[in-house]
Design a protein around this motif. Structure first.
Motif, short mmCIF file in Angstrom:
data_model
loop_
_atom_site.label_atom_id
_atom_site.label_comp_id
_atom_site.label_asym_id
_atom_site.label_seq_id
_atom_site.Cartn_x
_atom_site.Cartn_y
_atom_site.Cartn_z
N UNK A 33 -51.88 -60.35 -7.44
CA UNK A 33 -51.40 -58.98 -7.62
C UNK A 33 -52.57 -58.04 -7.84
N UNK A 35 -53.03 -54.32 -9.81
CA UNK A 35 -52.46 -53.28 -10.66
C UNK A 35 -53.50 -52.19 -10.88
N UNK A 45 -47.97 -51.72 -10.36
CA UNK A 45 -48.27 -52.65 -9.28
C UNK A 45 -48.57 -51.89 -8.00
N UNK A 48 -48.92 -56.83 -3.78
CA UNK A 48 -48.93 -58.21 -4.20
C UNK A 48 -48.86 -59.12 -2.98
N UNK A 50 -47.35 -63.01 -2.27
CA UNK A 50 -46.61 -64.15 -2.82
C UNK A 50 -47.12 -65.48 -2.27
N UNK A 94 -50.75 -65.95 -10.46
CA UNK A 94 -49.82 -66.84 -11.14
C UNK A 94 -49.30 -67.89 -10.16
N UNK A 96 -45.89 -69.12 -9.28
CA UNK A 96 -44.49 -68.78 -9.53
C UNK A 96 -43.61 -69.16 -8.36
N UNK A 99 -40.30 -70.02 -10.07
CA UNK A 99 -39.75 -69.18 -11.12
C UNK A 99 -40.84 -68.38 -11.79
N UNK A 100 -40.45 -67.40 -12.62
CA UNK A 100 -41.45 -66.55 -13.28
C UNK A 100 -42.39 -67.37 -14.15
N UNK A 103 -48.88 -64.61 -15.92
CA UNK A 103 -49.89 -64.02 -15.04
C UNK A 103 -51.22 -64.02 -15.77
N UNK B 97 -39.25 -61.56 -2.88
CA UNK B 97 -40.38 -62.30 -2.36
C UNK B 97 -41.32 -62.75 -3.45
N UNK B 98 -41.06 -62.35 -4.70
CA UNK B 98 -41.98 -62.74 -5.76
C UNK B 98 -41.32 -62.64 -7.12
N UNK B 99 -41.49 -63.69 -7.91
CA UNK B 99 -41.02 -63.66 -9.30
C UNK B 99 -41.95 -62.85 -10.19
N UNK B 100 -43.06 -62.40 -9.66
CA UNK B 100 -44.02 -61.69 -10.49
C UNK B 100 -44.07 -60.21 -10.24
N UNK B 101 -43.13 -59.68 -9.46
CA UNK B 101 -43.14 -58.26 -9.15
C UNK B 101 -42.59 -57.49 -10.35
N UNK B 102 -43.43 -57.33 -11.35
CA UNK B 102 -43.01 -56.75 -12.62
C UNK B 102 -43.17 -55.24 -12.63
#
Lengths: 114, 114
Positions: A33, A35, A45, A48, A50, A94, A96, A99-100, A103, B97-102
Motif C-alpha cells: 500500500x 498512504x 490510501x 494499493x 493486492x 501485509x 492478507x 483475511x485482514x 500492516x 480485491x483487498x482486505x487491507x483497503x482501510x
C-alpha cells in the motif's frame, strides 16, 4: 529481516518536477500500500496492490502512478509535483490473502514541493 | 467515508485509564487499531473482525459493536510509553480485491504524564 524499507527519507522538489518513491519488503507479503499523511487528516490510501501484477486506486489517487515491479517492490511516481502533494508518504505491506492482517509500515518519506 | 474518532485528544497521568472511540456510518467488516509516535511510522495494535474474532499482540483490549458500527479501544493503567496518536482504520467490504483497503480516522492524541 529489514521489514519495509523506503527511499528516499527526505525530498524537496520544485513544482512540476517528477520523482519516484521506492518501497521494498522482505516478508513475502502479497499486498502492498501507499498512504499519505497530512496534519489532522490521518492516513489516506493512494494506491494499493493486492498481488504481484495488480494495482488499484485508493481514496486519493489523482496525481500519482504506481508500479508493482515484483512481489517485493512497489513504487509511487509523481509525474508533475504540486505543492498540494507536500506530505509524509508511507508504504505498508501485509499478508492478507485469507483475511485482514497486521500492516507493517516503512519509516516514511517526507516530501516538500515548493 | 472516514470513521470518526473521539475524543480528539486526551491527557492522562500514569496509571489512569482511557477509552478511545471509533464510529462509522457504514456497516463494517473489521476495525483496525494503530498507534503512531511522533516522527515514526504507525504500529499495529489490534484487529477486530465481524463475528467476534480478534487479532493483536499487545496487552490492550478493544471492543467492536457491529450493530452500532462502533469500536472502542481501552487503555488501562496507562504508562508513559502509551503516549502517541491512535488511529482506527475501517474495512467496510469483506475483501473486494483487498482486505487491507482501510479508511483511517483522523486520530486521537494521547499524552501520558508522570
Amino acid at each position: 529481516n529489514a521489514g519495509v524499507t523506503q527511499t528516499p527519507k527526505f525530498q524537496v522538489l520544485k513544482t512540476g518536477q517528477s520523482m519516484t518513491l521506492q518501497c521494498a519488503q522482505d516478508m513475502n507479503h502479497n499486498s502492498m500500500y501507499w498512504y499519505r499523511q497530512d496534519p489532522g487528516m490521518g492516513l489516506r490510501l493512494i494506491y494499493y496492490s493486492a498481488s504481484e501484477g495488480t494495482t488499484d486506486k485508493g481514496e486519493v489517487p489523482n496525481g500519482y502512478n504506481v508500479s508493482r515491479l515484483n512481489k517485493r517492490e512497489f513504487s509511487l511516481r509523481l509525474e508533475s509535483a504540486a505543492p498540494s502533494q507536500t506530505s509524509v508518504y508511507f508504504c505498508a505491506s501485509t499478508f492478507d490473502a485469507s483475511g485482514p492482517n497486521e500492516q507493517f509500515f516503512g519509516p516514511g518519506t517526507r516530501l516538500t514541493v515548493l | 467515508q472516514q470513521p470518526v474518532q473521539s475524543p480528539q485528544a486526551v491527557i492522562l497521568r500514569e496509571g489512569e485509564d482511557a477509552v478511545i472511540n471509533c464510529s462509522s456510518s457504514k456497516a463494517l467488516y473489521s476495525v483496525h487499531w494503530y498507534r503512531q509516535k511522533h516522527g515514526e511510522a504507525p504500529v499495529f495494535l489490534m484487529i477486530l473482525l465481524k463475528g467476534g474474532e480478534q487479532k493483536g499482540h499487545e496487552k490492550i483490549s478493544a471492543s467492536f459493536n457491529e450493530k452500532k458500527q462502533q469500536s472502542s479501544l481501552y487503555l488501562t493503567a496507562s504508562q508513559l510509553s502509551y503516549s502517541g496518536t491512535y488511529f482506527c482504520g475501517s474495512l467496510d467490504n469483506a475483501g473486494g480485491t483487498s482486505y487491507g483497503k482501510l479508511t483511517f480516522g483522523q486520530g486521537t492524541i494521547l499524552t501520558v504524564h508522570p
